[in-house]
Structures are given as C-alpha cells and as structure tokens.
Design an enzyme around this catalytic site. Structure first.
Site, PDB file in Angstrom:
ATOM      1  N   HIS A   1     -14.330  72.675 -40.830  1.00  0.00           N
ATOM      2  CA  HIS A   1     -14.395  72.068 -42.152  1.00  0.00           C
ATOM      3  C   HIS A   1     -14.652  73.165 -43.178  1.00  0.00           C
ATOM      4  O   HIS A   1     -15.511  74.029 -42.987  1.00  0.00           O
ATOM      5  CB  HIS A   1     -15.518  71.033 -42.183  1.00  0.00           C
ATOM      6  CG  HIS A   1     -15.852  70.535 -43.542  1.00  0.00           C
ATOM      7  ND1 HIS A   1     -14.896  70.104 -44.435  1.00  0.00           N
ATOM      8  CD2 HIS A   1     -17.042  70.403 -44.179  1.00  0.00           C
ATOM      9  CE1 HIS A   1     -15.482  69.723 -45.556  1.00  0.00           C
ATOM     10  NE2 HIS A   1     -16.785  69.894 -45.432  1.00  0.00           N
TER      11      HIS A   1
ATOM     12  N   CYS B   1     -17.036  64.252 -44.805  1.00  0.00           N
ATOM     13  CA  CYS B   1     -16.361  65.503 -44.445  1.00  0.00           C
ATOM     14  C   CYS B   1     -15.959  65.570 -42.977  1.00  0.00           C
ATOM     15  O   CYS B   1     -15.068  66.339 -42.611  1.00  0.00           O
ATOM     16  CB  CYS B   1     -17.237  66.700 -44.805  1.00  0.00           C
ATOM     17  SG  CYS B   1     -17.633  66.794 -46.566  1.00  0.00           S
TER      18      CYS B   1
ATOM     19  N   ASN C   1     -14.055  72.596 -51.081  1.00  0.00           N
ATOM     20  CA  ASN C   1     -14.380  71.568 -50.097  1.00  0.00           C
ATOM     21  C   ASN C   1     -13.614  70.300 -50.449  1.00  0.00           C
ATOM     22  O   ASN C   1     -13.909  69.642 -51.442  1.00  0.00           O
ATOM     23  CB  ASN C   1     -15.893  71.311 -50.110  1.00  0.00           C
ATOM     24  CG  ASN C   1     -16.346  70.296 -49.065  1.00  0.00           C
ATOM     25  OD1 ASN C   1     -15.530  69.568 -48.501  1.00  0.00           O
ATOM     26  ND2 ASN C   1     -17.635  70.243 -48.816  1.00  0.00           N
TER      27      ASN C   1
END
EC number: 2.3.1.180
Length: 325
Positions: free
Chosen positions: A252, A115, A282
């Site tokens: 993020h 990520c 996500n």
C-alpha cells in the site's frame, strides 16, 4: 493434488487528469515541498475533476483490465469494488459499474476496508472462485479521497489522492504447489480498538454528513510496520516461502518511510519494492492496483513472478496476499 486457483488474467488503472503538486499545496496550507517529501516521499497526487466520481474512475480501470485480459466482458460473473468513497450511500458503486459495463447477471457489491480494501477484495474474490460461486471476477480498488479531506488540515490533505485500479481473476485448476499461477496465500486482520487513530468524522447514521478524514499520524506509523510484517510472515508460512523467494513487493502506497521500514524488517531487497507513492500519494484502496499496473506495464512484473501485496488501513484493518503472476 489439483486445486482451484484464482489466476490473474489482466490489470488496468485510471487516474484523474489534474495533478496537484507539493508546490500547489504550499499555496493552500502552511507546508512546503521539502516538508512533505521528507516525511512521506510524496511529490504529487491526482485530484478528481468536478463531477468525476469513484464509479467513473473504477469503470475506466475496469475497461482497461478487461482489454488487457482479452476477455468478453459478458463472461464476468462477480464484481468486488473496494472503496471508502462510494458514489452514493446506496446502491453499491459496484452495481453502477456493472450497469455501465452492460452486465445484467452475476453479482456486484462494494467492500469497505479503507486502505486494505484491495487486499480484502482480492481475498473475497479468491474465496468465491475457489468455492465455485463464480468463474471470472473483476476486482477494483477506486477512490475519490479528495472529497473527504479537510483542505485546511495540512497533516492530512497533503497525503491523499484519487485513482482506481482493477484486476481480472479467473478460476483455473492448479497442482496445489507454490509454482501454481494465481493467489497462493492470504491473511487478513482487523482490530477496532484503533478506530480513533484513523477515521472519518461523519456518516449517515451518526451525523447525516459525509465528514472529513482525521488521523493521528504518529500513532498510525507506530503500529504500521509491526502489523504489516505480522500478516506477511503468516502468508510466508502458509505458502512455505521466504522473503528471498519474492520477486516483487507491492505494498500500500501510504508513506515511503513505512514502505522502506517494512521491506527492511522483512529482509526484502530494495530493488524488489514497487513504489509509486511519489506520483500518486495515498489513494487508499486504489494504491496497490495502481502500483501493480505500473509495474506490469513497464515490464517489471512478468508471468511466473511471485508477487506480494500488503496493506493497512483505518479500523485498523490490514492484510497480505501472495500470488504468482
């Protein structure tokens, strides 16, 4: 004193057509829209079509970033693709995108920091440009996380989606002050002691399979806010700025509770936070460039704005980048 800065020329993004809502997921596993929304802030996510790959999404985002920058594709001499879901074990998916763009020179490679990948990739491209190893870079974050999810695990399959985002960076001369356009400061961190908290239980060397994503959600949440604020404060120190100076915070997009808690701890006003987690979920390395492109295209992020990027991912890896648009 003049310095070389990696200046953003344009950005772009791409999403699969298929929308998977919380209601759709409630028909697949024991969950509900209320349960997902309350714990994550996610309402829907995009899922790649059969046969649609990370390279397909990354290429489309790259083409849109190139068009946005108004440059000749042949002037790109560096491609850094952040992904944890490559098309093949090898070659790098960046090389596939390079070929599809019609490029036969320069360098292209993948970077794996899950990520945190887009922040790591931006920092890597910045180093190449500052040191004269390239003049114009294409930085991409692209993922097809739907391919590594256990669709019977309600704690993880509700969180992730697919997508891609890209940015064009060019080496330009700046004055060496915080008023310069481009990347101003970066800070990256890793700590392998936390591997078991967020990982994929497969790989060519270990199991000869792709494997599925596994996560200890409460443990990740416990560490996330402190780690995120650590690197952001380091970036503030490098650039000699404060939270009040930030125009836009683009974190993020993992979980709205983490985003909100981080902004509060740093003293960043809620109206400065760009959040797309509700519609994208996500998307790992793609989440920051996806959110960035949304904020640029809807007119929020404007030339001269001070933009803070931040991410944390499996490994653990985490990092922050401060840039002036």
């Amino acid at each position: 004193m003049s310095v070389t800065r990696a200046v953003v020329l344009g950005c772009g993004s791409a999403l699969p057509d298929r929308v998977l809502t919380n209601a759709d997921l409630a028909e697949m596993v024991d969950t509900s829209d209320e349960w997902i929304l309350q714990r994550t802030g996610i309402r829907e996510r995009r899922i790649a079509a059969p046969g649609q790959t990370t390279a397909d999404l990354g290429l489309k985002a790259a083409q849109r970033a190139i068009a946005d920058a108004g440059i000749d594709v042949g002037t790109i001499d560096l491609i850094v693709l952040a992904t944890a879901t490559p098309d093949n074990t090898f070659p790098a998916t960046a090389v596939t995108i390079q070929e599809r763009l019609g490029l036969t020179s320069g360098v292209a490679f993948d970077l794996q920091a899950v990520c945190s990948g887009f922040v790591f990739a931006t920092t890597t491209a910045d180093a190449y440009l500052k040191n004269g190893l390239a003049k114009r870079a294409l930085v991409i974050g692209a993922e097809t996380f739907s391919r590594i999810l256990d669709w019977e695990d309600r704690t993880t399959c509700v969180l992730f989606g697919d997508g891609a985002g890209a940015m064009i960076l060019e080496a330009q001369t700046g004055e060496g002050t915080v008023d310069d356009r481009g990347v101003l400061a970066t800070k990256l961190r890793s700590d392998g002691r936390h591997k078991e908290k967020l990982f994929v239980d497969g790989g060519p060397s270990s199991t000869q399979t792709v494997g599925h994503l596994r996560m200890q959600g409460r443990e990740v949440f416990k560490y996330a806010v402190a780690m995120i604020t650590d690197v952001i404060e380091a970036v503030f120190d490098q650039a000699q700025v404060s939270a009040d100076d930030i125009d836009w915070f683009i974190p993020h997009q993992a979980n709205k509770r983490i985003i909100d808690a981080s902004a509060r701890k740093l003293g960043i006003a809620e109206e400065k936070v760009v959040s797309t987690v509700d519609r994208h979920g996500n998307t790992s390395a793609a989440s920051i460039p996806l959110a960035l492109d949304v904020a640029v295209k809807d007119g929020r992020v404007k030339r001269g704005d001070l933009v803070l990027l931040e991410a944390m991912g499996g490994g653990f890896t985490w990092g922050a980048t401060l840039l002036r648009w």
